[in-house]
Write a protein that holds these residues in place. Structure first.
Motif, PDB file in Angstrom:
ATOM      1  N   ASP A 104       3.736   8.408  -3.326  1.00 33.70           N
ATOM      2  CA  ASP A 104       3.805   8.010  -4.745  1.00 33.70           C
ATOM      3  C   ASP A 104       4.678   9.364  -5.517  1.00 33.70           C
ATOM      4  N   VAL A 107       8.174   8.099  -5.259  1.00 36.39           N
ATOM      5  CA  VAL A 107       8.619   7.040  -6.170  1.00 36.39           C
ATOM      6  C   VAL A 107       8.590   7.706  -7.509  1.00 36.39           C
ATOM      7  N   TYR A 160       6.337   1.522   1.637  1.00 33.52           N
ATOM      8  CA  TYR A 160       6.902   2.288   0.197  1.00 33.52           C
ATOM      9  C   TYR A 160       8.398   1.936   0.159  1.00 33.52           C
ATOM     10  N   GLN A 163       8.680  -1.979  -0.742  1.00 37.35           N
ATOM     11  CA  GLN A 163       8.082  -2.244  -2.276  1.00 37.35           C
ATOM     12  C   GLN A 163       9.011  -1.333  -3.061  1.00 37.35           C
ATOM     13  N   HIS A 164       9.199  -0.207  -2.996  1.00 34.62           N
ATOM     14  CA  HIS A 164       9.757   0.811  -3.938  1.00 34.62           C
ATOM     15  C   HIS A 164      10.951   1.385  -3.467  1.00 34.62           C
TER      16      HIS A 164
END
Length: 320
Positions: A104, A107, A160, A163-164
């Motif tokens: 996270d 990101v 990740y 998606q990111h």
């Protein structure tokens, strides 16, 4: 911008920090010192920024990684086979929380790369050797909580990315050996070489107590060789969004390993063993194929097991 090494005060992490610093990289060590030690960083301490952070704390983790370009993520609940069996729930829940918070942070801060430390335990149920990266999707998932959690971490990296758009690389070290890994307080808490050295050098066991048949096969890789491979995984474009075995194909049985250590500890008694009941998830054979790392990254292990054992035992005599 700097590179962060989570778990950088631990056994493997501190060697990675030393190698990266030697290559001129600006390094931040992220560690909560629950198992790592600042003395492991003595060779590089004046050249790194050390941050005492609990990566399970989401806010603290994201704040600590706010100025980071690349993160080498090693922080995890880890130990020998006995440790895996004592705290399987902690291994899954705590490591999962750290993985999620680090990704996270990647990101939120638009990092260039997350370089994730997986494990040879993801190949726990392999039946063909040496194991290649391509076998991973063909063999059953690991039975142990540790192996399963490490495999889940690999899925996190890919998810990740999908998606990111977080770039990642994954490395799987095979049985690292070298200084800075003391034995555990009980058998199986640490890895096999520290356990054997404790039993042979300090406890003067005769016969030597050994878990299982002793016919278990492993391949050991010097920790400095692994650090060189991790460096390539962290920065080489060829490692982008891919996964690599980092290990020596030099295989040895646990009986042969124990006898090598017996000789290097100058025991006068003839080598003899007493077999003890093994743990449930004691993998019988683990040999890597690191051809992909050689061909794509130009990495091959260079330090022999014999040299690694001598180096470790010398360190043990001086520090343990």
């Amino acid at each position: 911008m700097p590179t962060a090494v989570t778990g950088g005060a631990g056994f493997l992490g501190s060697h990675i920090v030393d190698y990266f610093v030697d290559q001129g990289r600006d390094i931040v060590v992220i560690d909560d010192f629950s198992s790592g030690h600042e003395e492991n960083l003595s060779d590089s301490l004046s050249d790194v920024d050390v941050r005492d952070v609990d990566l399970c704390d989401r806010t603290a983790a994201i704040d600590a990684l706010s100025d980071i370009d690349v993160v080498v993520h090693l922080a995890a609940k880890i130990g020998g086979i006995g440790y895996f069996h004592h705290v399987p729930a902690d291994i899954i829940s705590i490591n999962d929380a750290m993985n999620r918070n680090v990704l996270d942070a990647a990101v939120e801060h638009d990092m260039d790369r997350v370089c994730y430390a997986s494990s040879s335990m993801v190949y726990e149920n392999a039946t063909e050797f040496p194991v290649t990266e391509e076998q991973l999707g063909e063999i059953p998932p690991p039975d142990s909580a540790y192996g399963f959690q490490k495999l889940a971490g690999e899925y996190y990296c890919r998810a990740y990315h999908d998606q990111h758009d977080v770039e990642y690389s994954i490395f799987r070290p095979f049985n690292a050996v070298g200084p800075r890994e003391p034995p555990g307080e009980e058998v199986g808490q640490a890895h096999v070489i520290p356990d054997f050295v404790l039993k042979i050098n300090d406890e003067k066991q005769h016969p030597l107590e050994i878990l299982g048949s002793g016919e278990q096969i492993r391949s050991f890789t010097n920790v400095r060789d692994i650090a060189a491979g991790v460096y390539k995984c962290a920065y080489d474009e060829a490692a982008t969004n891919d996964h690599f075995n980092l290990g020596s194909a030099e295989a040895i049985s646990m009986l042969e390993l124990a006898e090598l250590i017996w000789e290097r500890c100058d025991r006068e008694e003839p080598f003899a063993v007493e077999r003890q009941e093994s743990f449930e998830h004691d993998v019988k054979k683990r040999i890597p194929d690191s051809t992909k790392a050689k061909e794509r990254l130009g990495w091959t292990p260079e330090i022999s097991l014999e040299e690694s054992l001598t180096e470790y035992i010398d360190w043990y005599h001086q520090h343990v």
